[in-house]
Design an enzyme around this catalytic site. Structure first.
Site, PDB file in Angstrom:
ATOM      1  CB  CYS A   2     -39.151 -12.374  54.684  1.00  0.00           C
ATOM      2  SG  CYS A   2     -38.223 -14.056  54.373  1.00  0.00           S
ATOM      3  CD  GLU A 127     -38.570  -8.821  48.919  1.00  0.00           C
ATOM      4  OE1 GLU A 127     -39.517  -9.080  47.903  1.00  0.00           O
ATOM      5  OE2 GLU A 127     -38.646  -9.033  49.871  1.00  0.00           O
TER       6      GLU A 127
END
Length: 360
Positions: A2, A127
């Site tokens: 992340c 992402e």
């Protein structure tokens, strides 16, 4: 992993989204520590400040460990034992910590042993899916399914989608009741060697991706799904580290949609960063001389057609969540021409007059 999040909600809205029940069952709102350090943003990157939830007992000895504080902290954990005067000189990346190795690394094991567990708050995280053929990467915004969105804008959603929102106008209708993404984190407190203000910083724990996200990236944040999980992770006074670590695992209760490449630059901070885009809208590439020749050969070559075989209809309706993932096309053989080869097989008795075009 992340490495980019969104947390753009105004402070009062963010506070209401973090309502909870304390140890006596009373509904409460968390109090803020250093509220002026909170900077809402659609595009937060490491070393920026993000809001985290933690137990009041970290700041007040003897306080009820079930009571909560919201504090903006630096993303990228600076260990309390770090001796340099500049945190940016830390030689290793502490943006994330892997769940399978965090108990082996001093930077994470020590604060975790002290009960320094926190919950990182965000609208969602970004992402990027890497294309196998090209160097391009498609960004996605990933977040909890929103119950209000399902009820109010379900008529605007593509068939079969759940929790995804179809237009920027619909997004504005749900922000006031947005369910924040709650990610498990570890924080630490660093004091500059020469003295000065204490620096609170955090890292996001990561796990193997759930099945629906695996085609985008093999890692995802450890998401705490539900009030009970959040309470257990924060309440280090009542819940041991060993017991809390049982909460660290992938969750399938997640949804996502593709977003614009504008999010690729962390300096871009606009609603466009997380607004849904339609991957099916693509510009037709300009045909090269070689492709024009192959297209001409394909139209001129005799083809055997079976009138009994119906044509396959391709849907142009956009799909959401896992159905919206791009599948990277298989690479073509270098120097070969599929259409030309098929045409040559059909013309075994009569060789073509046109020469094979020279490969550029």
């Amino acid at each position: 992993m992340c490495g980019r999040t969104s947390c753009h909600l105004p402070r009062d809205v963010l506070t209401r989204a973090c309502a909870y029940h304390d140890g006596q069952g009373q509904q409460r709102l968390p109090e803020w520590k250093d509220p002026d350090k909170y900077c809402p943003s659609y595009n937060k990157s490491p070393q920026s400040n993000s809001p985290v939830l933690l137990s009041r007992m970290h700041f007040e000895k003897g306080a009820d460990s079930s009571e909560r504080i919201i504090a903006p902290m630096r993303w990228g954990l600076v260990p309390s034992w770090f001796k340099e005067s500049d945190p940016s000189k830390l030689q290793f990346n502490t943006t994330n910590c892997r769940s399978d190795t965090m108990m082996q690394k001093r930077s994470f094991k020590v604060p975790l042993g002290k009960g320094r567990r926190c919950v990182v708050l965000a609208d969602g995280f970004y992402e990027w899916q890497r294309c196998l053929v090209s160097s391009q990467r498609q960004p996605y915004f990933i977040y909890f399914p929103q119950a209000k969105a399902e009820k109010e804008v379900s008529s605007a959603l593509p068939s079969g989608s759940i929790g995804a929102i179809s237009s920027p106008e619909d997004w504005e209708e749900v922000w006031n009741n947005w369910r924040l993404l709650t990610m498990a984190g570890i924080f630490d407190c660093w004091e500059p060697p020469e003295g000065g203000d204490l620096l609170y910083s955090y890292t996001v724990i990561t796990v193997d991706s759930c099945k629906s996200l695996n085609d985008i990236h093999p890692r995802m944040p450890a998401i705490l799904d539900g009030e009970e999980a959040v309470s257990k992770w924060l309440d280090f006074g009542e819940v041991s580290t060993q017991e809390a670590l049982k909460l660290i695992h992938p969750t399938e209760n997640i949804t996502f949609h593709p977003v614009s490449p504008v999010v690729n630059n962390s300096r871009n901070n606009t609603p466009e960063c997380l607004a849904p885009v339609n991957l099916l809208v693509k510009k037709e590439p300009k045909a090269s001389g070689r492709s024009q020749m192959l297209r001409w050969l394909a139209t001129k070559s005799p083809k055997k057609e079976d009138p009994k075989t119906p044509l396959k209809a391709e849907s142009d309706v956009p799909q959401w969540s896992s159905q919206f993932l791009q599948r990277s096309p298989l690479p073509t053989k270098r120097g070969s021409a599929g259409l030309l080869e098929r045409w040559l097989k059909q013309e075994k008795e009569q060789p073509p007059v046109a020469k094979r075009p020279h490969s550029q």
